[in-house]
Design an enzyme around this catalytic site. Sequence first.
Site, short mmCIF file in Angstrom:
data_model
loop_
_atom_site.label_atom_id
_atom_site.label_comp_id
_atom_site.label_asym_id
_atom_site.label_seq_id
_atom_site.Cartn_x
_atom_site.Cartn_y
_atom_site.Cartn_z
CD GLU A 1 -27.52 22.90 -15.98
OE1 GLU A 1 -26.42 22.38 -15.75
OE2 GLU A 1 -27.97 23.07 -17.14
CG ASP B 1 -24.47 23.62 -9.28
OD1 ASP B 1 -24.55 22.38 -9.15
OD2 ASP B 1 -23.43 24.26 -9.05
CD GLU C 1 -27.82 21.03 -10.89
OE1 GLU C 1 -27.02 20.64 -10.03
OE2 GLU C 1 -27.47 21.47 -12.00
#
Length: 240
Positions: A54, A58, A130
Site C-alpha cells: 500500500e 500510494d 493501492e
Amino acid sequence: MNESERKIVEEFQKETGINFKNEELLFRALCHSSYANEQNQAGRKDVESNEKLEFLGDAVLELFVCEILYKKYPEAEVGDLARVKSAAASEEVLAMVSRKMNLGKFLFLGKGEEKTGGRDRDSILADAFEALLAAIYLDQGYEKIKELFEQEFEFYIEKIMKGEMLFDYKTALQEIVQSEHKVPPEYILVRTEKNDGDRIFVVEVRVNGKTIATGKGRTKKEAEKEAARIAYEKLLKERS
C-alpha cells in the site's frame, strides 16, 4: 499460500482478467493486516499484510494520476491540478473503483473485520486498491497499470474537473431526503462493538423515525459517512 488461499487468488485473476506471473504478490496485496495478524498468531510466518505494498502503491497512484493530468490538461493552473489530483486519488474514488471490480470479494480479512463489514469499508477497499497497484507495478510494470486503469481514472478526473463528482454523501442524502420528506435525516449511534480490541461504532440513519441504512466505522464520523453512503445508493436505486 495454502490451497484455499490459492483458490481465491486464482478466482480473482479469472474474474478480473488481471493475471500475475508472481501470484504471491497478488496474495499479499489482498491480505489485510487483521488476517495477517491472525495467521501469524496461529504460527504461520509466510503471511504478510498488504501495508508495505500500500505504501508503494500510494506513490505509484500519485505518479499515475499526475501523468494523466499533465497530458490531458496542459492549460490548467497548478493549484487546480493539485486539487483534482487529491480528489482523484481520494479514498472515495479508490473505493468506487474497487467496488466496480468487486475487489472486496477477494480480500483476506480477520474474523473481526469480516464481522463488522470490513469487506465493503471504503478505507479497507482504498488501501487494498493501492496495494494491488503496487503488486501490478512490481509484477508487470507501470505500462500495465495504464493499460488497466487509465480510461477509468480519466473518466473520474473529467467529472472532477467539471465539478460533477460527488463525495459528500451526507449532503447528497440530505438533499434527497429533504426534497421528498421535508425533514433532514437523523444519525443515531445505536451501539459500539469490539474488534480485536478496537471500538467499532454502529450508526443508523433514520428518516421520520424509520431506519434506512446502518453504517459501521472506527469513529462515529466514519460510521455516519458509511451509513449515508449506503442510504444514498439505496435511494438512488429505488428511484431508477
